[in-house]
Scaffold this motif. Structure first.
Motif, PDB file in Angstrom:
ATOM      1  N   ARG A   4       3.885 -19.943  -1.103  1.00 60.20           N
ATOM      2  CA  ARG A   4       3.795 -18.563  -1.587  1.00 60.20           C
ATOM      3  C   ARG A   4       2.351 -18.166  -1.828  1.00 60.20           C
ATOM      4  NH1 ARG A   4       7.025 -16.139  -6.882  1.00 60.20           N
ATOM      5  NH2 ARG A   4       6.555 -13.919  -6.483  1.00 60.20           N
ATOM      6  N   ILE A   5       1.573 -19.064  -2.410  1.00 58.35           N
ATOM      7  CA  ILE A   5       0.155 -18.776  -2.652  1.00 58.35           C
ATOM      8  C   ILE A   5      -0.592 -18.652  -1.336  1.00 58.35           C
ATOM      9  CG2 ILE A   5      -1.952 -19.647  -3.699  1.00 58.35           C
ATOM     10  CD1 ILE A   5       0.054 -18.614  -5.698  1.00 58.35           C
ATOM     11  N   ARG A   6      -0.278 -19.548  -0.377  1.00 57.19           N
ATOM     12  CA  ARG A   6      -0.969 -19.470   0.915  1.00 57.19           C
ATOM     13  C   ARG A   6      -0.657 -18.168   1.639  1.00 57.19           C
ATOM     14  NH1 ARG A   6       0.631 -24.997   1.461  1.00 57.19           N
ATOM     15  NH2 ARG A   6       2.142 -24.436   3.071  1.00 57.19           N
ATOM     16  N   LEU A   7       0.614 -17.755   1.618  1.00 52.36           N
ATOM     17  CA  LEU A   7       0.971 -16.481   2.248  1.00 52.36           C
ATOM     18  C   LEU A   7       0.300 -15.312   1.544  1.00 52.36           C
ATOM     19  CD1 LEU A   7       4.779 -17.018   2.948  1.00 52.36           C
ATOM     20  CD2 LEU A   7       2.930 -16.948   4.618  1.00 52.36           C
ATOM     21  N   THR A   8       0.245 -15.373   0.213  1.00 51.90           N
ATOM     22  CA  THR A   8      -0.425 -14.298  -0.531  1.00 51.90           C
ATOM     23  C   THR A   8      -1.891 -14.211  -0.158  1.00 51.90           C
ATOM     24  OG1 THR A   8       1.117 -14.585  -2.394  1.00 51.90           O
ATOM     25  CG2 THR A   8      -0.951 -13.446  -2.836  1.00 51.90           C
ATOM     26  N   LEU A   9      -2.566 -15.366  -0.103  1.00 46.00           N
ATOM     27  CA  LEU A   9      -3.982 -15.364   0.277  1.00 46.00           C
ATOM     28  C   LEU A   9      -4.168 -14.841   1.691  1.00 46.00           C
ATOM     29  CD1 LEU A   9      -5.190 -18.762  -1.242  1.00 46.00           C
ATOM     30  CD2 LEU A   9      -5.621 -16.459  -2.103  1.00 46.00           C
ATOM     31  N   TYR A  11      -2.171 -12.755   3.487  1.00 45.10           N
ATOM     32  CA  TYR A  11      -1.954 -11.310   3.549  1.00 45.10           C
ATOM     33  C   TYR A  11      -3.084 -10.556   2.863  1.00 45.10           C
ATOM     34  CZ  TYR A  11       2.812 -12.539   4.940  1.00 45.10           C
ATOM     35  OH  TYR A  11       3.903 -13.043   5.584  1.00 45.10           O
ATOM     36  N   THR A  12      -3.540 -11.071   1.732  1.00 44.22           N
ATOM     37  CA  THR A  12      -4.622 -10.396   1.013  1.00 44.22           C
ATOM     38  C   THR A  12      -5.900 -10.386   1.832  1.00 44.22           C
ATOM     39  OG1 THR A  12      -3.646 -11.103  -1.090  1.00 44.22           O
ATOM     40  CG2 THR A  12      -5.927 -10.363  -1.135  1.00 44.22           C
ATOM     41  N   MET A  13      -6.222 -11.504   2.471  1.00 40.95           N
ATOM     42  CA  MET A  13      -7.433 -11.560   3.295  1.00 40.95           C
ATOM     43  C   MET A  13      -7.341 -10.609   4.481  1.00 40.95           C
ATOM     44  SD  MET A  13      -8.146 -15.685   3.233  1.00 40.95           S
ATOM     45  CE  MET A  13      -9.438 -15.546   4.479  1.00 40.95           C
ATOM     46  N   LEU A  14      -6.161 -10.551   5.118  1.00 43.85           N
ATOM     47  CA  LEU A  14      -6.010  -9.647   6.255  1.00 43.85           C
ATOM     48  C   LEU A  14      -6.146  -8.187   5.831  1.00 43.85           C
ATOM     49  CD1 LEU A  14      -3.059 -11.351   8.200  1.00 43.85           C
ATOM     50  CD2 LEU A  14      -5.476 -11.307   8.816  1.00 43.85           C
ATOM     51  N   LEU A  15      -5.460  -7.811   4.757  1.00 44.25           N
ATOM     52  CA  LEU A  15      -5.542  -6.433   4.289  1.00 44.25           C
ATOM     53  C   LEU A  15      -6.939  -6.105   3.762  1.00 44.25           C
ATOM     54  CD1 LEU A  15      -2.084  -6.077   2.507  1.00 44.25           C
ATOM     55  CD2 LEU A  15      -2.788  -5.076   4.667  1.00 44.25           C
ATOM     56  N   SER A  16      -7.571  -7.079   3.100  1.00 39.63           N
ATOM     57  CA  SER A  16      -8.935  -6.852   2.619  1.00 39.63           C
ATOM     58  C   SER A  16      -9.894  -6.658   3.793  1.00 39.63           C
ATOM     59  CB  SER A  16      -9.387  -8.024   1.745  1.00 39.63           C
ATOM     60  OG  SER A  16      -8.566  -8.144   0.601  1.00 39.63           O
ATOM     61  N   ALA A  17      -9.712  -7.465   4.838  1.00 35.58           N
ATOM     62  CA  ALA A  17     -10.563  -7.301   6.021  1.00 35.58           C
ATOM     63  C   ALA A  17     -10.353  -5.921   6.648  1.00 35.58           C
ATOM     64  CB  ALA A  17     -10.264  -8.400   7.038  1.00 35.58           C
ATOM     65  N   GLY A 224      -7.347  -1.545  -3.751  1.00 36.65           N
ATOM     66  CA  GLY A 224      -6.503  -1.858  -2.600  1.00 36.65           C
ATOM     67  C   GLY A 224      -6.294  -3.348  -2.432  1.00 36.65           C
ATOM     68  N   ALA A 225      -7.379  -4.139  -2.624  1.00 37.69           N
ATOM     69  CA  ALA A 225      -7.249  -5.591  -2.500  1.00 37.69           C
ATOM     70  C   ALA A 225      -6.336  -6.149  -3.593  1.00 37.69           C
ATOM     71  CB  ALA A 225      -8.624  -6.249  -2.557  1.00 37.69           C
ATOM     72  N   GLY A 226      -6.516  -5.660  -4.836  1.00 39.06           N
ATOM     73  CA  GLY A 226      -5.652  -6.125  -5.917  1.00 39.06           C
ATOM     74  C   GLY A 226      -4.196  -5.754  -5.692  1.00 39.06           C
ATOM     75  N   THR A 227      -3.987  -4.500  -5.246  1.00 38.39           N
ATOM     76  CA  THR A 227      -2.617  -4.073  -4.964  1.00 38.39           C
ATOM     77  C   THR A 227      -2.024  -4.881  -3.823  1.00 38.39           C
ATOM     78  OG1 THR A 227      -3.201  -1.829  -5.695  1.00 38.39           O
ATOM     79  CG2 THR A 227      -1.196  -2.081  -4.395  1.00 38.39           C
ATOM     80  N   ALA A 228      -2.858  -5.141  -2.795  1.00 45.84           N
ATOM     81  CA  ALA A 228      -2.379  -5.946  -1.668  1.00 45.84           C
ATOM     82  C   ALA A 228      -2.006  -7.350  -2.116  1.00 45.84           C
ATOM     83  CB  ALA A 228      -3.450  -5.995  -0.582  1.00 45.84           C
ATOM     84  N   ALA A 229      -2.834  -7.947  -3.006  1.00 47.86           N
ATOM     85  CA  ALA A 229      -2.534  -9.294  -3.491  1.00 47.86           C
ATOM     86  C   ALA A 229      -1.225  -9.310  -4.284  1.00 47.86           C
ATOM     87  CB  ALA A 229      -3.689  -9.805  -4.344  1.00 47.86           C
ATOM     88  N   ALA A 230      -1.070  -8.335  -5.193  1.00 47.91           N
ATOM     89  CA  ALA A 230       0.163  -8.287  -5.983  1.00 47.91           C
ATOM     90  C   ALA A 230       1.376  -8.042  -5.093  1.00 47.91           C
ATOM     91  CB  ALA A 230       0.049  -7.198  -7.057  1.00 47.91           C
ATOM     92  N   GLY A 231       1.234  -7.086  -4.162  1.00 49.53           N
ATOM     93  CA  GLY A 231       2.349  -6.814  -3.256  1.00 49.53           C
ATOM     94  C   GLY A 231       2.683  -7.995  -2.374  1.00 49.53           C
ATOM     95  N   ALA A 232       1.637  -8.667  -1.863  1.00 48.92           N
ATOM     96  CA  ALA A 232       1.878  -9.839  -1.018  1.00 48.92           C
ATOM     97  C   ALA A 232       2.556 -10.950  -1.806  1.00 48.92           C
ATOM     98  CB  ALA A 232       0.557 -10.322  -0.426  1.00 48.92           C
ATOM     99  N   TYR A 233       2.139 -11.129  -3.067  1.00 41.38           N
ATOM    100  CA  TYR A 233       2.753 -12.170  -3.898  1.00 41.38           C
ATOM    101  C   TYR A 233       4.238 -11.871  -4.125  1.00 41.38           C
ATOM    102  CZ  TYR A 233       3.318 -15.487  -7.742  1.00 41.38           C
ATOM    103  OH  TYR A 233       3.755 -16.513  -8.543  1.00 41.38           O
TER     104      TYR A 233
END
Length: 535
Positions: A4-9, A11-17, A224-233
């Motif tokens: 779950r943490i790996r998927l969150t990271l 998705y967050t990295m992709l959306l942040s990029a 956006g990055a924080g929201t993406a991380a929370a949403g991805a989690y």
């Protein structure tokens, strides 16, 4: 790191990029747009200036027009006409634009000579209406050549420009090479002079706008990055929830719970396929274990009768007949081996009952220290015969269990300690608020009070590579010693079956040369209130 943490990271990295690329694109487009607007304004302003150029007095030769029709445009008028701009002129006397362009296309030596001449002339005839004369705008050699070679003879620069009494300010400067008529000579002809005109505008407002935009973009990026991380989690947790349910159900399955199946979530994806495959595997395992248990039980029952007959006849011959010494030795061996085989059959039957979940427990209140003291008294003659000391101590804790089975566990552990030559064996009873470690086949619930019974000896100890396999059936650390002592490698397997039936835990701590401690944790269960007198 969990999936779950790996998927969150990820998705967050992709959306942040993606957000970073979008932010850079917005900033680049806005900066280009703002600079283009400033450049367009500079060109418009320069166009206004050219309309007034005929009124501008450029005096490279300090010659006054003869007809008196020109009215020179003074520096104060330039400041008043173009208050927001930085203006500078550099007259190039004796040259025209076409000649300068041709010379700039010559050899390197010609270009260097041209640049030296232009700089010398420009420095002497420079006019700085709104620029500090002590810090004029300078062109590098490369910029001056660009200006000469440009088809429109215009370039745009970003450079600091200083006014008198003020610090330098980053400005956008339009540099133009052109010709101006400044008057008529004594022959009545119009005189033109090549001139480099600098029109600059401060970028303070533009920089402030870009700074504000960068701040806004940064805030949006962080949000956006924080929201993406929370949403991805949350999404990863939602996606992995069926897999977590399958994992929890699989953890509860053991040798006595093979009938349990993992839930099959109706998701139509790989998780459902995995759960279905696990259930099919459990079906095969349950059938295999059932066949093994049935074979062990049936074989033990079938072997018991003939072995009992062999033992009985051997005992009869030893008691009622008069065999010679060799015959007596053979009959004794037959009797001893049949007793060993009877013990093995009994152990196999007990293990079969334990595996099938039908191990019967006669639950009743048991006092742990009192039980250990009884065992110590019972085994004292055996210990003394081997020169060993058996001591029971600790706190008396009441628990619900089968006293005969718990006694069987402790006697088996003490017997193992005596077999390895221990001289000091301590039986200890200690209350514990919860299970101290993970039990085989899954973790016991926390917060359940219990009692820990420890059997500690000073024997040779057990090497670490053997500890994990000591509870395996027919596993013996020392094959020769175990056979000599009559062990079949089933004692600890039976002990664990009894402990599991009590919902307890058992583990071994040992160090070579320092002895071994076997710990048994048992839950207290439902114990009624006992009066002190009864206790």
């Amino acid at each position: 790191m969990t999936l779950r943490i790996r998927l969150t990271l990820l998705y967050t990295m992709l959306l942040s990029a993606l957000l970073l690329v979008l932010a850079l694109a917005v900033l680049t487009v806005m900066q280009t747009s703002l600079f283009n607007g400033v450049d367009a304004d500079l060109r418009d302003t320069y166009g206004q200036y050219t309309n007034l150029a005929e009124r501008l007095s450029i005096r490279p030769y300090s010659v006054t027009p003869t007809d008196g029709t020109e009215t020179p445009l003074s520096f104060s008028e330039i400041r008043r006409t173009f208050p927001d701009y930085r203006v500078q002129f550099e007259s190039l006397v004796g040259e025209d634009v076409s000649e300068l362009t041709e010379r700039a296309s010559g050899s390197a030596r010609d270009r260097q000579l041209l640049l030296s001449e232009l700089r010398m002339t420009a420095d002497q005839l420079r006019q700085t209406p709104t620029v500090d004369p002590n810090a004029p705008i300078h062109l590098t050699d490369a910029e001056l050549l660009r200006l000469l070679r440009d088809p429109n003879h215009q370039i745009v620069l970003t450079t600091p420009v200083k006014e008198v009494g003020l610090p330098p300010v980053s400005s956008r400067v339009l540099v133009t090479l052109t010709e101006f008529a400044y008057g008529r000579n004594f022959d009545g002809l119009t005189k033109t002079v090549a001139t480099i005109v600098y029109f600059g505008r401060s970028l303070e407002a533009t920089d402030q706008t870009l700074t504000t935009l960068r701040t806004i973009v940064l805030v949006i990026f962080l949000i956006g990055a924080g929201t993406a991380a929370a949403g991805a989690y949350l999404l990863a947790g939602q996606a992995l929830r069926p897999l977590t349910m399958v994992k929890r159900a699989a953890d509860r399955i053991g040798g006595q719970t093979l009938a349990v199946r993992v839930p099959e979530p109706q998701t139509g994806d790989e998780v459902q396929s995995l759960a279905h495959a696990l259930n099919r595997m459990l079906d095969r395992l349950e059938n295999s274990f059932e066949v093994q248990r049935r074979f062990t039980s049936d074989a033990s029952h079938e072997l018991r009768t003939p072995v009992t007959a062999i033992q009985g006849h051997a005992s009869y011959l030893l008691r009622r007949s008069s065999p010679n010494e060799q015959q007596r030795e053979s009959l004794t061996i037959i009797k001893n081996e049949s007793e060993r085989l009877t013990s093995l059959i009994s152990s196999l039957l007990e293990l079969a009952r334990s595996d099938s979940g039908v191990l019967q427990l006669r639950r009743q209140p048991v006092l742990s220290l009192l039980l250990l003291q009884d065992i110590a008294r019972e085994l004292a003659p055996l210990a003394q015969a081997q020169g060993a000391e058996l001591i029971a101590g600790g706190q008396d804790v009441a628990l619900e269990g089968d006293p005969d089975r718990v006694k069987q566990v402790v006697i088996n552990l003490v017997s193992n300690a005596l077999k390895v030559g221990s001289l000091h064996i301590h039986l200890q009873s200690t209350p514990e608020l919860e299970p101290p470690r993970k039990a085989p086949g899954g973790a016991a619930p926390k917060g359940i009070p219990g009692v820990r019974i420890s059997v500690q000896d000073d024997g040779p100890g057990i090497a670490p590579e053997h500890l994990e396999r000591l509870f395996d059936r027919f596993y013996r650390v020392e094959e020769s010693r175990s056979r000599d002592q009559g062990g079949a490698g089933l004692g600890l397997a039976i002990v664990r079956g009894i402990v599991d039936a009590h919902s307890g835990q058992i583990w071994i701590e040992s160090e070579v040369g320092r002895g071994t401690t076997v710990n048994v944790w048992l839950p207290l269960g439902n114990i009624p209130d006992l009066d002190d007198d009864v206790a």
